[in-house]
Structure formats: C-alpha cells, structure tokens
Design an enzyme around this catalytic site. Structure first.
Site, PDB file in Angstrom:
ATOM      1  N   GLY A   1    -124.932 -55.062 -17.699  1.00 40.79           N
ATOM      2  CA  GLY A   1    -124.253 -53.940 -18.319  1.00 40.79           C
ATOM      3  C   GLY A   1    -125.011 -52.639 -18.113  1.00 40.79           C
ATOM      4  O   GLY A   1    -125.883 -52.523 -17.245  1.00 40.79           O
ATOM      5  N   LYS A  16    -129.812 -47.662 -38.124  1.00 39.90           N
ATOM      6  CA  LYS A  16    -129.399 -46.350 -37.614  1.00 39.90           C
ATOM      7  C   LYS A  16    -127.906 -46.338 -37.268  1.00 39.90           C
ATOM      8  O   LYS A  16    -127.256 -45.292 -37.334  1.00 39.90           O
ATOM      9  CB  LYS A  16    -130.270 -45.944 -36.427  1.00 39.90           C
TER      10      LYS A  16
END
Length: 324
Positions: free
Chosen positions: A10, A187
C-alpha cells in the site's frame, strides 16, 4: 546487504520502500497479495494504485511469495491494524525467527489490545514499533519526516536508525512501546473532534480551546493505560496529533468535517476504514471496565455519543463539550 521486507504494498509500504531503495544499501521487497501490483512494480516501476505519477526506483522489488520472509533481516508490518495479528498467526511458519519485526500499523490488534502485546506470544522475534506524523505522499516526495521507534530493548534502535540513515526519514527513540502505540491510536479520535469543530467554527480561538482539551485527554489516557507522559513529546505524540487533526489529507479529520457538516451516516462509516471510530468504542469500553469516570474525558465521551446515539444533534456537539 540486509534483506528488508515490507508486508503490504500500500501507500506507506511503497513510500518507505522507495526511500530505502534510493539509498541503495539494502535489498528491498514489498510482499503483496495483488499480482497486478507486483507486475506493475517489477515491470514498469510504478504503483499506480497509490502513486500514479511517481516512478519508483528500479531496485524496489515486489513479490507474492511468502517464502521471502524466511531470510529477511527486517520485516515491516505495513497492513491495516485489524489484519496484523491474524496475518502473524497464519504466516508465522514463514517468518525468520531472528528477523527484527517492526509494526507500522496504527490501531488496535485483537480484543482491544495493542499489536505488540498480541504478537509477542506468537513469534519469538525482536519487536519494534515505528510511528509518527507520516503522510505517505510526502514521504515518497522526499519531504522530511519524523518517526518514533519504540522497543523494550534499546539495543535494537541502532538497527532501525542505520536503515534510515542518510534518507529524509528521521527517527527518535523511546522504550515506551505502550505509550507510542496508544498515542498513534488516540490521535485519530481527537482528529475527528477537531474536524467537527472546524466544520462549524472558523475560529482560531475556538480551535485552540479544543486542541488544549484534546491534548490533555490524550496525555491522561496515555498514562492511565500504562504509557508515559514524556512520549507525548516524541514525534508520535504532539507531532502525529497535529498532522492528523489539522491537515485535510487526514481521513479522520475528514470524517469530523463530514459529521460537522451533517453528511455522516452509518453507510459511510461501514464503507470506509475509520480507525478513530473503532478506537472511540474500544476506549469507552476500557474506561467503563476500569470504572473510570468520563468527567475527565468529555471529548471522548461526547464523540462516543455522536457515533452511538441515533438522534444525536451534531450541531450541538461543540456547545456540549464546552458546557461539560
């Protein structure tokens, strides 16, 4: 030459692999499950699925043959977090037991546990985590990027430092594996929150209020579940939060913007890999199981209700978190 294998082909695997291929000191391979991607990389030196306009270095190779894991010196796990543990279970027989295994995935492993804790009982390999503010497109365009390496064994850090020495990827180090893993998950949650705020208020003052609250909740959650305060000052902490919360290339910030503008629905959430939404449910459950009050985690708790209360009025989200 070291043999370095990225499990996955990816964006992040291709970008980091190309950076190391340019360095030219090691043998770099992407282990893919997609035959067409392997052919593209080996024959045409492109990965048009992720970087249609980028020509890759010719010594970056790709393969579908898992046997390549058997003589790898360093193995980077660059597949989605929800697939990592099962991949290790299913393919442990191929893995060189002395190879350094480096987790790049940001998310929980099985049953709400962090990935290193899940794979440690399965394979005997030395383990490391590598996380930080790292958009793959900027890495492949050779923009300077900082990543935090974490391992309980400090003697492993010189290996990863040497792998990236002389490239645009810079590293820092900590022994706080738990803190780095949790920071990389948290996050995503708070990037959604900032996206929702920005969708409704063009206000630097408002954004600063919520960013302050978000950082405090991240810091507290990090320590509640075994991490260390100081990890927030590594690349994986404030840096990764800022990247994910304040840049429109971030999927989780984009999700927050969509929710804030009223475009969110269950169909969207099911079709897109949304690490933040998954993480909200896991953390909410963890707090409940440990009988921890949500009073100190109002952003997390309010976002949980956004996702789980069918008639939640999203236009009241900011008013609610300020009131609480």
């Amino acid at each position: 030459m070291r043999k370095i294998v990225f499990v996955g082909s990816g964006a992040i695997a291709t970008a980091l692999g190309d950076v190391l291929a340019e360095k030219g000191e090691d043998e770099i391979n992407l282990l893919s499950i997609e035959n067409e991607v392997v052919e593209m990389i080996n024959d045409s030196h492109v990965n048009t699925k992720y970087f249609p306009k980028c020509r890759l270095f010719e010594n970056l190779k790709a393969t579908c043959d898992k046997e390549i894991l058997g003589d790898a010196d360093v193995i980077f796990l660059a597949i989605p977090s929800n697939a990592v543990v099962n991949y290790i279970i299913e393919n442990q027989k191929y893995i060189n037991p002395s190879a350094l295994v480096v987790n790049l995935a940001k998310g929980f492993g099985n049953n709400g546990n962090i990935i290193p804790d899940c794979i440690k009982p399965i394979i005997p390999n030395p383990l490391m985590t590598l996380k930080g503010p790292s958009f793959a497109r900027e890495i492949i365009n050779r923009q300077d990027t900082g990543l935090t390496a974490a391992s309980v064994d400090s003697e492993l850090y010189p290996i990863i430092k040497d792998v990236f020495e002389g490239t645009t990827v810079r590293t820092d180090f900590t022994n706080d594996v738990t803190g780095v893993e949790y920071a990389s998950i948290l996050k995503n949650i708070y990037a959604i929150v900032i996206g929702m705020v920005d969708a409704n208020f063009d206000s630097a003052n408002m954004r600063s209020i919520v960013i302050t609250k978000a950082l405090n909740e991240m810091r507290m959650l990090l320590t509640v579940f075994g991490g260390e305060n100081r990890t927030m000052y590594n690349y994986c902490g404030f840096g990764d939060f800022a990247l994910t919360a304040l840049n429109d290339m971030s999927r989780n910030r984009t999700l927050g913007l969509l929710i804030g503008k009223g475009f969110f629905n269950s169909g969207l959430s099911e079709k897109v890999v949304l690490e933040g939404r998954i993480a909200v449910d896991v953390f909410h459950q963890k707090l409940e199981m440990n009988d921890i009050s949500f009073d100190g985690y109002t952003l997390m708790d309010e976002l949980y209700h956004v996702f789980n209360d069918a008639n939640y009025p999203t236009n009241n989200f900011v008013k609610n978190i300020l009131k609480r």
